[in-house]
Motif scaffolding. Structure first.
Motif, PDB file in Angstrom:
ATOM      1  N   VAL A  44       0.821  -1.205   0.000  1.00 59.19           N
ATOM      2  CA  VAL A  44       0.000   0.000   0.000  1.00 59.19           C
ATOM      3  C   VAL A  44       0.856   1.256   0.000  1.00 59.19           C
ATOM      4  CG1 VAL A  44      -1.736   1.331   1.288  1.00 59.19           C
ATOM      5  CG2 VAL A  44      -1.921  -1.168   1.153  1.00 59.19           C
ATOM      6  N   TRP A  45       1.838   1.333   0.924  1.00 63.33           N
ATOM      7  CA  TRP A  45       2.566   2.588   1.110  1.00 63.33           C
ATOM      8  C   TRP A  45       3.869   2.336   1.869  1.00 63.33           C
ATOM      9  CZ3 TRP A  45       3.807   5.029   5.774  1.00 63.33           C
ATOM     10  CH2 TRP A  45       4.270   6.331   5.673  1.00 63.33           C
ATOM     11  N   MET A  46       4.848   3.192   1.610  1.00 62.58           N
ATOM     12  CA  MET A  46       6.120   3.155   2.328  1.00 62.58           C
ATOM     13  C   MET A  46       6.549   4.586   2.654  1.00 62.58           C
ATOM     14  SD  MET A  46       9.848   1.796   0.997  1.00 62.58           S
ATOM     15  CE  MET A  46       9.435   0.066   1.176  1.00 62.58           C
ATOM     16  N   LEU A  47       7.011   4.794   3.870  1.00 61.41           N
ATOM     17  CA  LEU A  47       7.605   6.075   4.233  1.00 61.41           C
ATOM     18  C   LEU A  47       8.833   6.260   3.355  1.00 61.41           C
ATOM     19  CD1 LEU A  47       7.712   8.510   6.252  1.00 61.41           C
ATOM     20  CD2 LEU A  47       9.236   7.089   7.633  1.00 61.41           C
ATOM     21  N   GLU A  48       8.866   7.308   2.567  1.00 59.48           N
ATOM     22  CA  GLU A  48      10.009   7.519   1.674  1.00 59.48           C
ATOM     23  C   GLU A  48      11.292   7.570   2.485  1.00 59.48           C
ATOM     24  OE1 GLU A  48      10.191   7.109  -1.617  1.00 59.48           O
ATOM     25  OE2 GLU A  48       8.089   6.599  -1.375  1.00 59.48           O
ATOM     26  N   GLY A  49      12.295   6.894   1.989  1.00 60.82           N
ATOM     27  CA  GLY A  49      13.550   6.788   2.712  1.00 60.82           C
ATOM     28  C   GLY A  49      13.582   5.616   3.671  1.00 60.82           C
ATOM     29  N   GLY A  62      18.389  11.234  16.788  1.00 61.55           N
ATOM     30  CA  GLY A  62      19.647  11.809  16.333  1.00 61.55           C
ATOM     31  C   GLY A  62      20.710  10.787  15.974  1.00 61.55           C
ATOM     32  N   ASP A  63      20.373   9.494  15.981  1.00 58.27           N
ATOM     33  CA  ASP A  63      21.327   8.427  15.692  1.00 58.27           C
ATOM     34  C   ASP A  63      21.234   8.060  14.213  1.00 58.27           C
ATOM     35  OD1 ASP A  63      22.845   6.110  15.471  1.00 58.27           O
ATOM     36  OD2 ASP A  63      22.095   5.254  17.339  1.00 58.27           O
ATOM     37  N   ALA A  64      22.212   8.486  13.431  1.00 65.76           N
ATOM     38  CA  ALA A  64      22.210   8.239  11.986  1.00 65.76           C
ATOM     39  C   ALA A  64      22.359   6.760  11.643  1.00 65.76           C
ATOM     40  CB  ALA A  64      23.320   9.041  11.319  1.00 65.76           C
ATOM     41  N   LEU A  65      22.767   5.927  12.597  1.00 64.49           N
ATOM     42  CA  LEU A  65      22.920   4.502  12.328  1.00 64.49           C
ATOM     43  C   LEU A  65      21.622   3.720  12.508  1.00 64.49           C
ATOM     44  CD1 LEU A  65      26.415   3.737  13.911  1.00 64.49           C
ATOM     45  CD2 LEU A  65      25.858   4.281  11.526  1.00 64.49           C
ATOM     46  N   LEU A  66      20.613   4.343  13.128  1.00 65.54           N
ATOM     47  CA  LEU A  66      19.312   3.675  13.281  1.00 65.54           C
ATOM     48  C   LEU A  66      18.542   3.781  11.971  1.00 65.54           C
ATOM     49  CD1 LEU A  66      18.112   4.606  16.861  1.00 65.54           C
ATOM     50  CD2 LEU A  66      18.687   2.346  16.001  1.00 65.54           C
ATOM     51  N   VAL A  67      18.110   2.643  11.465  1.00 68.55           N
ATOM     52  CA  VAL A  67      17.451   2.562  10.171  1.00 68.55           C
ATOM     53  C   VAL A  67      15.998   2.137  10.373  1.00 68.55           C
ATOM     54  CG1 VAL A  67      17.496   1.416   7.938  1.00 68.55           C
ATOM     55  CG2 VAL A  67      19.644   1.917   9.106  1.00 68.55           C
ATOM     56  N   PRO A  68      15.036   3.039  10.168  1.00 68.74           N
ATOM     57  CA  PRO A  68      13.631   2.660  10.277  1.00 68.74           C
ATOM     58  C   PRO A  68      13.072   2.210   8.929  1.00 68.74           C
ATOM     59  CG  PRO A  68      13.775   5.024  10.062  1.00 68.74           C
ATOM     60  CD  PRO A  68      15.197   4.493  10.023  1.00 68.74           C
ATOM     61  N   ASN A  69      12.182   1.248   8.973  1.00 66.43           N
ATOM     62  CA  ASN A  69      11.441   0.828   7.792  1.00 66.43           C
ATOM     63  C   ASN A  69       9.974   0.834   8.184  1.00 66.43           C
ATOM     64  OD1 ASN A  69      10.076  -1.592   6.199  1.00 66.43           O
ATOM     65  ND2 ASN A  69      11.696  -0.712   4.958  1.00 66.43           N
ATOM     66  N   LEU A  70       9.193   1.688   7.546  1.00 67.29           N
ATOM     67  CA  LEU A  70       7.781   1.859   7.884  1.00 67.29           C
ATOM     68  C   LEU A  70       6.954   1.668   6.620  1.00 67.29           C
ATOM     69  CD1 LEU A  70       5.473   2.697   9.797  1.00 67.29           C
ATOM     70  CD2 LEU A  70       6.134   5.095   9.396  1.00 67.29           C
ATOM     71  N   THR A  71       6.109   0.631   6.621  1.00 65.56           N
ATOM     72  CA  THR A  71       5.292   0.330   5.459  1.00 65.56           C
ATOM     73  C   THR A  71       3.869  -0.012   5.870  1.00 65.56           C
ATOM     74  OG1 THR A  71       5.925  -2.023   5.502  1.00 65.56           O
ATOM     75  CG2 THR A  71       7.258  -0.558   4.124  1.00 65.56           C
ATOM     76  N   VAL A  72       2.970  -0.007   4.883  1.00 69.05           N
ATOM     77  CA  VAL A  72       1.578  -0.402   5.085  1.00 69.05           C
ATOM     78  C   VAL A  72       1.233  -1.426   4.008  1.00 69.05           C
ATOM     79  CG1 VAL A  72      -0.828   0.372   5.130  1.00 69.05           C
ATOM     80  CG2 VAL A  72       0.963   1.841   6.089  1.00 69.05           C
ATOM     81  N   TRP A  73       0.529  -2.480   4.433  1.00 63.78           N
ATOM     82  CA  TRP A  73       0.152  -3.588   3.562  1.00 63.78           C
ATOM     83  C   TRP A  73      -1.349  -3.852   3.683  1.00 63.78           C
ATOM     84  CZ3 TRP A  73       3.893  -5.867   0.521  1.00 63.78           C
ATOM     85  CH2 TRP A  73       5.206  -5.436   0.774  1.00 63.78           C
ATOM     86  N   GLU A  74      -1.925  -4.435   2.647  1.00 65.48           N
ATOM     87  CA  GLU A  74      -3.356  -4.750   2.697  1.00 65.48           C
ATOM     88  C   GLU A  74      -3.683  -5.734   3.811  1.00 65.48           C
ATOM     89  OE1 GLU A  74      -4.613  -6.076  -1.164  1.00 65.48           O
ATOM     90  OE2 GLU A  74      -4.405  -4.073  -2.030  1.00 65.48           O
ATOM     91  N   PRO A 113      -6.630   2.566   9.623  1.00 66.12           N
ATOM     92  CA  PRO A 113      -7.745   2.706   8.678  1.00 66.12           C
ATOM     93  C   PRO A 113      -7.209   2.815   7.246  1.00 66.12           C
ATOM     94  CG  PRO A 113      -7.958   4.258  10.505  1.00 66.12           C
ATOM     95  CD  PRO A 113      -6.596   3.648  10.609  1.00 66.12           C
ATOM     96  N   GLU A 114      -7.922   2.226   6.310  1.00 72.29           N
ATOM     97  CA  GLU A 114      -7.511   2.331   4.913  1.00 72.29           C
ATOM     98  C   GLU A 114      -7.291   3.796   4.549  1.00 72.29           C
ATOM     99  OE1 GLU A 114     -10.088   0.278   2.184  1.00 72.29           O
ATOM    100  OE2 GLU A 114      -9.958  -1.578   3.337  1.00 72.29           O
ATOM    101  N   GLY A 115      -6.201   4.080   3.850  1.00 78.32           N
ATOM    102  CA  GLY A 115      -5.876   5.443   3.442  1.00 78.32           C
ATOM    103  C   GLY A 115      -4.978   6.185   4.413  1.00 78.32           C
ATOM    104  N   HIS A 116      -4.823   5.662   5.633  1.00 75.46           N
ATOM    105  CA  HIS A 116      -3.978   6.329   6.633  1.00 75.46           C
ATOM    106  C   HIS A 116      -2.509   6.019   6.380  1.00 75.46           C
ATOM    107  CE1 HIS A 116      -2.698   8.083  10.391  1.00 75.46           C
ATOM    108  NE2 HIS A 116      -2.089   6.953  10.715  1.00 75.46           N
ATOM    109  N   LYS A 117      -1.679   7.046   6.410  1.00 75.97           N
ATOM    110  CA  LYS A 117      -0.231   6.893   6.270  1.00 75.97           C
ATOM    111  C   LYS A 117       0.399   7.267   7.604  1.00 75.97           C
ATOM    112  CE  LYS A 117      -0.450   8.030   1.402  1.00 75.97           C
ATOM    113  NZ  LYS A 117      -0.165   9.025   0.366  1.00 75.97           N
ATOM    114  N   PRO A 118       0.854   6.288   8.371  1.00 77.70           N
ATOM    115  CA  PRO A 118       1.391   6.578   9.703  1.00 77.70           C
ATOM    116  C   PRO A 118       2.691   7.378   9.627  1.00 77.70           C
ATOM    117  CG  PRO A 118       1.694   4.260   9.159  1.00 77.70           C
ATOM    118  CD  PRO A 118       0.902   4.859   8.049  1.00 77.70           C
ATOM    119  N   THR A 119       2.893   8.207  10.620  1.00 78.53           N
ATOM    120  CA  THR A 119       4.150   8.940  10.735  1.00 78.53           C
ATOM    121  C   THR A 119       5.157   8.080  11.490  1.00 78.53           C
ATOM    122  OG1 THR A 119       3.584   9.936  12.855  1.00 78.53           O
ATOM    123  CG2 THR A 119       2.891  11.133  10.844  1.00 78.53           C
ATOM    124  N   LEU A 120       6.419   8.456  11.394  1.00 82.04           N
ATOM    125  CA  LEU A 120       7.446   7.738  12.153  1.00 82.04           C
ATOM    126  C   LEU A 120       7.196   7.904  13.649  1.00 82.04           C
ATOM    127  CD1 LEU A 120       9.951   6.001  12.177  1.00 82.04           C
ATOM    128  CD2 LEU A 120      11.324   8.074  11.897  1.00 82.04           C
TER     129      LEU A 120
END
Length: 161
Positions: A44-49, A62-74, A113-120
């Protein structure tokens, strides 16, 4: 869950900076794996980056080594298929080569909810909920989803070691 999609946040901390050869294979394949995910049925969606190092503007605390992956799936099946049914599995299995073992849970899912894009920030709140209270309808891991089974046979750890 009718009228909802499945959001997930996964956080890793790189063993070294993005220019270090020890993490080059991971860094060099971020766009490839993210591109595959975006083409998957049920994506459905991915937080860019997402999946990239702090240079993408998503540094946590502030930790540049921490890598978040945030996505939404059906649904959970779509996410499971991507994680363990594609080349992503090979990278998942090699994560110890590129990432530190974190001392607490670093993966969380929840229904949106469908259509919602969560923030980090929202995702980090869900992760905190899971770490403080355990699985609940508001924040959970794979074992909470009864329809999810692939994680049991593909080496997914319920909690950090």
């Amino acid at each position: 869950m009718k009228g909802h999609h499945l959001a997930e946040l996964n956080i890793g901390r790189l063993l070294a900076g993005v220019d270090d050869p020890r993490v080059a294979e991971f860094i060099d394949n971020i766009d490839r794996i993210n591109g595959l995910g975006k083409r998957m049925p049920g994506f459905v969606w991915m937080l860019e980056g997402s999946g990239g190092p702090g240079a993408t503007g998503h540094a946590i605390g502030g930790d540049a080594l921490l890598v978040p992956n945030l996505t939404v799936w059906e649904d959970a099946a779509s996410l499971e298929t991507f994680v363990w049914g594609t080349v992503h599995k090979q990278f998942y299995e090699k994560r110890a080569e590129w990432f530190e073992v974190l001392g607490k849970m670093h993966f969380v899912m929840w229904w949106v909810p469908e259509g919602h894009k969560p923030t980090l920030d929202e995702a980090l709140e869900r992760l905190e909920m899971l770490n403080e209270r355990g699985d609940s309808p508001d924040a959970f891991g794979w074992d909470y989803l009864k329809e999810a089974t692939m994680w049991k046979t593909h080496g997914c750890q319920v909690a950090a070691e």
